[in-house]
Design an enzyme around this catalytic site. Structure first.
Site, PDB file in Angstrom:
ATOM      1  N   SER A 112       0.848  -1.186   0.000  1.00  0.00           N
ATOM      2  CA  SER A 112       0.000   0.000   0.000  1.00  0.00           C
ATOM      3  C   SER A 112       0.885   1.238   0.000  1.00  0.00           C
ATOM      4  O   SER A 112       1.976   1.221   0.575  1.00  0.00           O
ATOM      5  CB  SER A 112      -0.897   0.011   1.236  1.00  0.00           C
ATOM      6  OG  SER A 112      -1.505   1.271   1.414  1.00  0.00           O
ATOM      7  N   SER A 113       0.396   2.297  -0.599  1.00  0.00           N
ATOM      8  CA  SER A 113       1.178   3.537  -0.610  1.00  0.00           C
ATOM      9  C   SER A 113       1.300   4.136   0.789  1.00  0.00           C
ATOM     10  O   SER A 113       2.155   5.000   1.016  1.00  0.00           O
ATOM     11  CB  SER A 113       0.540   4.559  -1.559  1.00  0.00           C
ATOM     12  OG  SER A 113      -0.792   4.855  -1.168  1.00  0.00           O
ATOM     13  N   CYS A 114       0.485   3.681   1.746  1.00  0.00           N
ATOM     14  CA  CYS A 114       0.578   4.223   3.098  1.00  0.00           C
ATOM     15  C   CYS A 114       1.827   3.733   3.832  1.00  0.00           C
ATOM     16  O   CYS A 114       2.103   4.187   4.943  1.00  0.00           O
ATOM     17  CB  CYS A 114      -0.671   3.889   3.899  1.00  0.00           C
ATOM     18  SG  CYS A 114      -0.790   2.169   4.401  1.00  0.00           S
ATOM     19  N   TYR A 141      -1.646  -0.490  10.149  1.00  0.00           N
ATOM     20  CA  TYR A 141      -1.829  -1.126   8.843  1.00  0.00           C
ATOM     21  C   TYR A 141      -0.549  -1.021   8.024  1.00  0.00           C
ATOM     22  O   TYR A 141      -0.119  -1.986   7.381  1.00  0.00           O
ATOM     23  CB  TYR A 141      -2.985  -0.454   8.112  1.00  0.00           C
ATOM     24  CG  TYR A 141      -3.251  -0.986   6.727  1.00  0.00           C
ATOM     25  CD1 TYR A 141      -3.964  -2.172   6.556  1.00  0.00           C
ATOM     26  CD2 TYR A 141      -2.804  -0.313   5.596  1.00  0.00           C
ATOM     27  CE1 TYR A 141      -4.228  -2.672   5.284  1.00  0.00           C
ATOM     28  CE2 TYR A 141      -3.059  -0.801   4.329  1.00  0.00           C
ATOM     29  CZ  TYR A 141      -3.772  -1.972   4.172  1.00  0.00           C
ATOM     30  OH  TYR A 141      -4.017  -2.460   2.904  1.00  0.00           O
ATOM     31  N   LYS A 145       1.960  -4.002   6.452  1.00  0.00           N
ATOM     32  CA  LYS A 145       2.320  -4.102   5.042  1.00  0.00           C
ATOM     33  C   LYS A 145       3.831  -4.024   4.838  1.00  0.00           C
ATOM     34  O   LYS A 145       4.397  -4.709   3.982  1.00  0.00           O
ATOM     35  CB  LYS A 145       1.614  -3.001   4.236  1.00  0.00           C
ATOM     36  CG  LYS A 145       0.127  -3.241   4.068  1.00  0.00           C
ATOM     37  CD  LYS A 145      -0.118  -4.514   3.277  1.00  0.00           C
ATOM     38  CE  LYS A 145      -1.582  -4.812   3.091  1.00  0.00           C
ATOM     39  NZ  LYS A 145      -1.810  -6.071   2.346  1.00  0.00           N
ATOM     40  N   HIS A 184     -13.667   3.996   2.275  1.00  0.00           N
ATOM     41  CA  HIS A 184     -12.604   4.810   1.710  1.00  0.00           C
ATOM     42  C   HIS A 184     -13.204   6.040   1.047  1.00  0.00           C
ATOM     43  O   HIS A 184     -14.417   6.103   0.805  1.00  0.00           O
ATOM     44  CB  HIS A 184     -11.805   3.988   0.702  1.00  0.00           C
ATOM     45  CG  HIS A 184     -11.206   2.758   1.309  1.00  0.00           C
ATOM     46  ND1 HIS A 184     -11.006   1.592   0.607  1.00  0.00           N
ATOM     47  CD2 HIS A 184     -10.761   2.506   2.566  1.00  0.00           C
ATOM     48  CE1 HIS A 184     -10.459   0.680   1.396  1.00  0.00           C
ATOM     49  NE2 HIS A 184     -10.305   1.219   2.582  1.00  0.00           N
TER      50      HIS A 184
END
Length: 339
Positions: A112-114, A141, A145, A184
């Site tokens: 994920s880009s987070c 989260y 990841k 989202h």
């Protein structure tokens, strides 16, 4: 590496009923793949290591795409960090360990880009990983990841298996979670503006200031990118997948309102968190391989709203959702968050 998957490849899509997983299933079906493997949450709890190992031993997939995760919007992430860390770690470990133990020759782990630092320089290059503090609202989260990405890197170094990771930007599309409170940002806005249109409300209140900027990727484009990477990418670097374009959340709200047909006032609740100020991925690595997203933001939003209208009774409105977990197996998988 340039070894295209054959249509008779035994391909397991973990989380195949979620947002990304269902897009992957549509993609490979449309391209003639005849040996797709999927299990609903009622059939397989990916948090259960024994059940997951038994499933791999019985089905013997050759290739795996890890698109199963516990996901949710910014409030869900912020309020349930233990769930987001524990569940996602267990899912990933069980999937990847079972893949190694059962001779899976190729695996794609979706991050994920987070995972990138909150204040990373824009656009965000892959090398920014672990270079600074994370956004606090989805730290649990993101850490999970990052652990998955680290496991893939370790497998490549220790076991010399051609497993890879990809980091998609915010994903949206058919089958998402349309809860205006817990979903989202894209599906939540669609639901919120649609309800206001039907009710004749004079105003709609969106969360945050509207100032953060985000990049959005249509789920079917991500599915196409995953297939492309399995055919063409073999590197330890977790590669970015995005569009290269970004909009502010306020601009997104105006586009969604126009598509829905809502003409009332848009207000902003600044008591709600904004999340990361800006998050745009540097996609030059993927661009150089020859892949580019095909669906514009507006086209993707129109497709998503049309799906929502056609599936109003089935559109999920739960909170945090799981792809491949009990009671949540039909929920969207990860990404597309405003966090």
């Amino acid at each position: 590496m340039n070894h295209p998957l054959s249509p008779d490849t035994r391909l397991y899509i973990a989380g195949h009923r979620g947002l990304v997983g269902s897009a992957l299933w549509r993609h490979f079906r449309s391209r003639g793949f005849t040996e797709l493997i999927g299990r609903s949450s009622d059939e397989l709890d990916l948090r259960d290591s024994t059940a997951t190992a038994r499933f791999f031993a019985e089905t013997r997939p050759e290739v795996v795409v890890c698109a199963a995760a516990l996901v949710g919007g910014i409030v869900a992430n912020d309020s349930k960090p233990v769930d987001f860390l524990s569940d996602n770690l267990r899912i990933q470990l069980n999937l990847i360990d079972s893949a190694v133990s059962n001779g899976v020759r190729r695996l794609l782990f979706l991050g994920s880009s987070c995972v990138y630092p909150r204040d990373a320089e824009q656009p965000i290059v892959e090398e920014a990983l672990l270079s600074g503090p994370l956004e606090a609202t989805n730290q649990a989260y993101a850490v999970a990841k990052i652990a998955g990405i680290t496991q893939i890197t370790g497998i490549r170094r220790q076991l010399s298996l051609p497993y890879i990771s990809a980091m998609p930007t915010n994903v949206f599309g058919p089958g998402d979670n349309f809860d205006p409170a817990a979903g989202h940002v894209v599906p939540a806005m669609i639901q919120r503006f649609h309800r206001a249109l039907v009710a004749g409300d004079r105003s709609v209140t969106c969360w945050g200031s509207g100032r953060p900027r985000r990049e959005f990727l249509y789920a079917d484009d991500l599915a196409d990118a995953c297939h492309f990477l399995l055919d063409n990418y073999d590197d330890r670097v977790a590669i970015n997948v995005g569009t290269g374009a970004e909009v502010s959340i306020e601009e997104l709200a105006r586009i969604v309102a126009r598509i829905v047909g809502y003409t009332g006032e848009i207000r902003w609740d600044t008591s709600k968190p904004d999340g990361t100020p800006r998050k745009r991925l540097d996609t030059r690595r993927l661009d150089s391989l020859g892949w580019h997203a095909r669906t514009s933001l507006e086209s993707g939003l129109r497709n998503t709203y049309e799906w929502f209208l056609a599936n109003t009774d089935e559109a999920r409105v739960g909170g945090a959702t799981r792809a491949g977990l009990p009671a949540e197996g039909d929920a969207p998988t990860f990404k597309g968050r405003h966090g």
